[in-house]
Design an enzyme around this catalytic site. Structure first.
Site, PDB file in Angstrom:
ATOM      1  CG  HIS A   1      45.842  38.374  50.998  1.00  0.00           C
ATOM      2  ND1 HIS A   1      44.056  37.890  51.787  1.00  0.00           N
ATOM      3  CD2 HIS A   1      45.465  37.281  50.556  1.00  0.00           C
ATOM      4  CE1 HIS A   1      43.611  36.381  51.381  1.00  0.00           C
ATOM      5  NE2 HIS A   1      44.445  36.477  50.698  1.00  0.00           N
TER       6      HIS A   1
ATOM      7  CB  THR B   1      52.058  42.072  32.967  1.00  0.00           C
ATOM      8  OG1 THR B   1      52.163  41.897  31.378  1.00  0.00           O
ATOM      9  CG2 THR B   1      52.640  43.562  33.991  1.00  0.00           C
TER      10      THR B   1
ATOM     11  N   GLY C   1      47.434  32.581  47.556  1.00  0.00           N
ATOM     12  CA  GLY C   1      47.330  31.095  46.911  1.00  0.00           C
ATOM     13  C   GLY C   1      46.660  29.733  46.075  1.00  0.00           C
ATOM     14  CB  THR C   2      43.235  30.525  44.459  1.00  0.00           C
ATOM     15  OG1 THR C   2      42.726  30.608  45.725  1.00  0.00           O
ATOM     16  CG2 THR C   2      42.801  29.096  43.140  1.00  0.00           C
TER      17      THR C   2
ATOM     18  CB  CYS D   1      38.128  30.975  49.663  1.00  0.00           C
ATOM     19  SG  CYS D   1      39.763  31.624  49.593  1.00  0.00           S
TER      20      CYS D   1
END
Length: 383
Positions: free
Chosen positions: A194, A232, A74-75, A320
């Protein structure tokens, strides 16, 4: 531990327990040898796993597969949107945005009301100010600390009326309430696997409208993700994210299950308020699993330690912040004063059981009775 868990995890907004289907998908994808960018058979097999995940996520959350950009979480999805779509634009962000958005750009702040809901009247006024540059507005769908659900569709209409783009951080909302990019009318939306039962290491940025044409990469590389994000892809985490999303979104169709979760939330909240706690944002429409409780005179860190010793894992504010317990900028923005340093977040995971909720209520009552309230400082007392 038998049928009873000795230590109970009530910190789902930091990270949900991985769903078994996600772990199985991760292991299957990890056995795929090839790189999705390779043209040989193994590469094509890896590409098939990647594109299947992309199609599922796009279909579940309301965009086309070619407008689903895989990220590390998400960050990164938020950074990609804010840095990319905000290039050359004035950035506006609500006062309760996650640090992933707050740190991505210097933004003008849109205030919120006491329940944590953004002030749309102020947003409209800010969008209408004489300003040579168009705006990028950042408004999260559901707050990570108090669970407040924002009026994103209304904000999108205001933004587009004034030629602005709207980016939505839907990290906490996806899998817990209905989330559809088209229905919201936003231009971009961030997800994190997650947070709804995938594994850590994969997220996505979904695009719509003008954003599909104007998103430059923040991390350039080998041209992956149609040139929008190099590197990748983390195939096992991406496969797990897609599988978890299917199960989490599918579970939303069970209205009884959603009602049960909200009922547990309300029971915890009512019991806490009865022993002197303040329910932060309790009057607003909220996520069914999220409760923010401030206990006047008791520091958040002290409460966390007491509950951990009692067998419960909860948090204070965002998870976070490198393990720090700091005063909440969200609760400050809501005007809660000293309570911003005295609040904990209880966020129920998809694995929650009723007996665990009852045990938590007992533990919270015991903690509130045992912890002495500190004396207010002269400044806090208004002297």
């Amino acid at each position: 531990m038998g049928m009873e868990r000795d230590w109970i995890y009530f910190d789902a907004n930091a990270s949900e327990p991985a769903r078994p289907v996600a772990l199985e998908a991760m292991v299957r994808a990890a056995s795929v040898i090839g790189n999705p960018s390779s043209v040989h058979r193994a590469g094509r097999q890896a590409r098939s796993v990647l594109e299947s995940a992309r199609e599922r996520l796009a279909g579940l959350f309301g965009t086309r597969p070619d407008n689903c950009v895989m990220t590390s979480g998400g960050t990164e999805a938020n950074l990609l949107a804010v840095a990319g779509l905000g290039e050359g634009r004035r950035v506006l962000a609500s006062a309760v945005e996650h640090d992933a958005v707050r740190a991505a750009a210097v933004a003008d702040i849109i205030p919120v009301a006491g329940d944590g809901v953004v002030r749309l009247d102020v947003l409209e006024r800010m969008l209408g100010e004489p300003e040579s540059r168009p705006a990028l507005v950042c408004l999260m769908l559901a707050n990570n600390e108090v669970g407040t659900i924002q009026p994103v569709a209304e904000a999108a209409r205001l933004c587009h009326r004034h030629g602005a783009l709207l980016h939505v951080d839907a990290v906490q909302a996806a899998g817990r309430i209905a989330v559809d990019l088209r229905a919201l009318g936003a231009d971009s939306m961030a997800l994190s696997g997650h947070k709804f039962g995938g594994v850590k290491g994969a997220g996505a940025l979904l695009l719509a409208g003008e954003a599909t044409r104007t998103l430059p990469p923040v991390m350039a590389g080998g041209g992956q993700e149609l040139g929008r994000r190099g590197g990748t892809p983390a195939l096992p985490a991406i496969a797990a994210m897609a599988e978890a999303a299917v199960e989490a979104v599918g579970a939303l169709a069970n209205a009884d299950a959603a009602s049960v979760m909200a009922g547990w939330r309300d029971a915890i909240e009512a019991a806490a308020v009865a022993v002197g706690a303040v329910a932060c944002g309790g009057a607003a429409l909220r996520l069914p699993n999220t409760i923010s409780l401030a206990l006047p005179g008791r520091a958040a860190q002290t409460q966390l330690i007491a509950l951990d010793l009692a067998g419960f894992g909860v948090s204070a504010g965002s998870a976070c912040s490198s393990g720090k317990v700091a005063r909440s900028h969200v609760l400050d923005a809501m005007g809660l004063g000293p309570l911003a340093g005295e609040a904990i977040r209880v966020s129920l995971p998809w694995t929650t059981r009723e007996d665990e909720v009852m045990r938590f209520i007992d533990a919270y009552r015991a903690m509130a009775a045992r912890l002495p309230a500190r004396r207010a400082t002269l400044e806090e007392a208004g002297a």
